[in-house]
Structures are given as structure tokens and as C-alpha cells.
Design a protein around this motif. Structure first.
Motif, PDB file in Angstrom:
ATOM      1  N   GLN A  13       0.816  -1.213   0.000  1.00 26.76           N
ATOM      2  CA  GLN A  13       0.000   0.000   0.000  1.00 26.76           C
ATOM      3  C   GLN A  13       0.851   1.266   0.000  1.00 26.76           C
ATOM      4  O   GLN A  13       0.352   2.358  -0.278  1.00 26.76           O
ATOM      5  CB  GLN A  13      -0.924   0.007   1.217  1.00 26.76           C
ATOM      6  CG  GLN A  13      -1.970  -1.098   1.183  1.00 26.76           C
ATOM      7  CD  GLN A  13      -3.018  -0.936   2.260  1.00 26.76           C
ATOM      8  OE1 GLN A  13      -3.653   0.101   2.370  1.00 26.76           O
ATOM      9  NE2 GLN A  13      -3.195  -1.975   3.066  1.00 26.76           N
ATOM     10  N   GLN A  49      -2.593   2.550  -9.164  1.00 25.06           N
ATOM     11  CA  GLN A  49      -2.710   1.176  -8.693  1.00 25.06           C
ATOM     12  C   GLN A  49      -2.542   0.196  -9.845  1.00 25.06           C
ATOM     13  O   GLN A  49      -1.866  -0.826  -9.720  1.00 25.06           O
ATOM     14  CB  GLN A  49      -4.064   0.982  -8.010  1.00 25.06           C
ATOM     15  CG  GLN A  49      -4.212  -0.323  -7.256  1.00 25.06           C
ATOM     16  CD  GLN A  49      -3.496  -0.318  -5.924  1.00 25.06           C
ATOM     17  OE1 GLN A  49      -2.519   0.396  -5.715  1.00 25.06           O
ATOM     18  NE2 GLN A  49      -3.961  -1.141  -5.006  1.00 25.06           N
ATOM     19  N   GLU A  89      -4.266  -5.254  -0.495  1.00 24.94           N
ATOM     20  CA  GLU A  89      -5.395  -4.421  -0.924  1.00 24.94           C
ATOM     21  C   GLU A  89      -5.232  -3.930  -2.368  1.00 24.94           C
ATOM     22  O   GLU A  89      -5.266  -2.713  -2.638  1.00 24.94           O
ATOM     23  CB  GLU A  89      -5.574  -3.228   0.023  1.00 24.94           C
ATOM     24  CG  GLU A  89      -6.049  -3.628   1.403  1.00 24.94           C
ATOM     25  CD  GLU A  89      -7.473  -4.197   1.418  1.00 24.94           C
ATOM     26  OE1 GLU A  89      -8.188  -4.058   0.413  1.00 24.94           O
ATOM     27  OE2 GLU A  89      -7.844  -4.797   2.432  1.00 24.94           O
ATOM     28  N   ASN A 140      -7.874  -1.438  -3.966  1.00 28.89           N
ATOM     29  CA  ASN A 140      -8.032  -0.068  -3.471  1.00 28.89           C
ATOM     30  C   ASN A 140      -7.970   0.927  -4.628  1.00 28.89           C
ATOM     31  O   ASN A 140      -7.110   0.822  -5.508  1.00 28.89           O
ATOM     32  CB  ASN A 140      -6.920   0.279  -2.477  1.00 28.89           C
ATOM     33  CG  ASN A 140      -7.291  -0.109  -1.059  1.00 28.89           C
ATOM     34  OD1 ASN A 140      -8.349  -0.688  -0.818  1.00 28.89           O
ATOM     35  ND2 ASN A 140      -6.430   0.214  -0.113  1.00 28.89           N
ATOM     36  N   HIS A 141      -8.846   1.901  -4.618  1.00 27.61           N
ATOM     37  CA  HIS A 141      -8.895   3.001  -5.592  1.00 27.61           C
ATOM     38  C   HIS A 141      -9.391   2.577  -6.973  1.00 27.61           C
ATOM     39  O   HIS A 141      -9.494   3.429  -7.863  1.00 27.61           O
ATOM     40  CB  HIS A 141      -7.521   3.677  -5.752  1.00 27.61           C
ATOM     41  CG  HIS A 141      -6.876   4.077  -4.475  1.00 27.61           C
ATOM     42  ND1 HIS A 141      -7.409   5.022  -3.641  1.00 27.61           N
ATOM     43  CD2 HIS A 141      -5.745   3.637  -3.862  1.00 27.61           C
ATOM     44  CE1 HIS A 141      -6.631   5.168  -2.584  1.00 27.61           C
ATOM     45  NE2 HIS A 141      -5.625   4.342  -2.690  1.00 27.61           N
TER      46      HIS A 141
END
Length: 248
Positions: A81, A144, A163, A166-167
Motif C-alpha cells: 500500500q 494502482q 489491498e 483499493n482506488h
């Protein structure tokens, strides 16, 4: 492939992982799930050697610490992350190409084959049109996808992803999970989206308060009886076109 045996870990006086023992099946997708602060990312970070495991983790029956850096990087690709601010001015195509670094000769340049591999995965994740953009010009979701392409460009046997959705817009979340299903290797992924875990993952490890409560198939682990006390909301399950779904 990966096996953890009696791993514990503390940050100063806070015990984060408590006597963890768990196998991760080869050539399957394992999701590590659980509420915020339960130790998911810390557990994953031990698998990519951010913290010493003191011979509590083996990879292909060898202690994780016994692997040299290049050897490990040719086996395992990692998506975390955190991002290094030093690469903010780098072009997208150059960041993705960095995935070939474990194969590059010292002081050498990337080969034409390396470039082809990078271009292939940029196309796979839908960022070819961004190849000449500086990374800091991109949205969170676009960034990402760049780092997902970089991990795939490494052509590892194992993907460790913290993750990764995410986004991402829903379209790209689904596309990523489909890519992971097509990946011919082992994937271990920390996920917050329990429905994606239910539909796309083969194996589930559920954590709470630094321990593993249960591990097994989605239908064994992602049940209302197990999930409701942890997440404190009601759950229902169903099957639709051969896929297991959660509702909450």
C-alpha cells in the motif's frame, strides 16, 4: 509453497501476531480477510521479508531468510500500500519495466524482450495509453494499475498483494480478479471486499485480534455464523451462476 509455523510479532509492547500457523496452497488464490487492525498486512509483510521471521516461515520448504535477494525477487512479486515518492517523476512505462529488474544483468540495460513483457502487461491492465505519463499525474486508481502491471511484469511464481483493489473502479476490480484467476501461480492477497473473496478466491484465511480464526474454502469460512460476530453486521449467502455471494 508458503508455510508459517508459530509466528508471533510485536510492535514495541503491542502484540500484533499471536502464534500464527497456516499453510498457503500452491497455485491457488488465498485471501486474508478480517477487520481493520487485526494483523492482515503485518502477516503479509512477513511473507515478503519486511520483518525477519526467525525461521518461522518456509518457502518451498526452505527458510525464507535463506533466499538471496535476486533469487527471491524472481520467485515473488509484491504490491504494497506504500509508494516511494522518489519515483513521482518517472514515466509509467519505466516503472512497469522495473518489474524486469531481477533478471537484468548488473550494469546492463533492459532487453527488447523485457520491454515486450512490460508492454504486454500494460496492455493487459489497460494502461498502454498512459505509458508516457509521469506517475504523479495519474489518479489513485491509475497508479494502482501501474503497480499491478509492474508486479505481473516480474513474471513471478507468487504474487503477494496488499489491498490491490483499493482506488479501483468496479470494472477494474473485476478485471483484476479475473487476471488473478488466470495467473498460473500462487496468489496471496489481503482483501477488504468480502464478496470478491467469496467469488474469486480458492482459500480464505480469516483473522481477528492477531490470530487466525479459521482457514478453508469460501463456503467453509465465509458463513454468517463466523462473520457476524467479527464484523458485527448480518450476513446472507447465495449461489448465482456457480459463484458464491455474500450480502451484508
Amino acid at each position: 509453497m508458503y508455510q508459517i509455523n508459530q509466528l508471533s510479532f510485536s510492535y514495541e509492547t503491542k502484540e500484533v501476531l499471536k502464534n500464527i500457523s497456516v499453510p498457503f496452497p500452491t497455485n491457488k488464490i488465498t485471501a486474508i480477510i478480517g477487520p481493520n487492525g487485526c494483523g492482515k498486512s503485518t502477516l503479509l509483510s512477513h511473507l515478503y521479508r519486511l520483518h525477519p521471521s526467525k525461521n518461522k516461515i518456509t518457502l518451498n520448504e526452505k527458510p525464507l531468510e535463506s533466499y538471496k535477494g535476486r533469487e527471491f525477487a524472481q520467485l515473488v512479486a509484491v504490491l504494497t500500500q506504500s509508494r516511494d515518492a522518489m519515483i513521482d517523476d518517472f514515466l509509467v512505462k519505466d516503472i512497469v519495466l522495473m518489474g524486469r529488474y531481477p533478471y537484468k544483468q548488473h550494469f546492463g540495460t533492459y532487453s527488447s524482450e523485457d520491454v515486450k513483457i512490460a508492454e504486454h502487461y500494460m496492455n493487459e491492465v489497460g494502461i498502454t495509453h498512459l505509458s508516457n505519463e509521469e506517475i504523479h499525474h495519474l489518479s489513485g486508481g491509475e497508479k494502482q494499475r501501474v503497480f499491478i502491471a509492474k508486479a505481473l511484469t516480474q513474471k513471478p511464481q507468487i504474487l503477494l498483494l496488499d489491498e490491490p483493489t483499493n482506488h479501483l473502479d468496479m470494472k477494474y476490480k473485476v478485471a483484476l480478479m479475473e487476471q488473478l484467476r488466470a495467473f498460473k501461480g500462487t496468489t496471496i492477497v489481503v482483501l477488504h471486499d468480502l464478496n470478491l473473496a467469496a467469488q474469486y478466491c480458492d482459500h480464505i484465511v480469516i483473522m481477528n485480534n492477531g490470530t487466525i480464526l479459521k482457514e478453508g474454502s469460501p463456503t467453509e469460512v465465509l458463513t454468517p455464523e463466523i462473520l457476524e460476530p467479527i464484523f458485527e453486521v448480518p450476513f446472507k449467502t447465495s449461489w448465482d451462476e456457480g459463484r458464491y455471494h455474500l450480502y451484508y
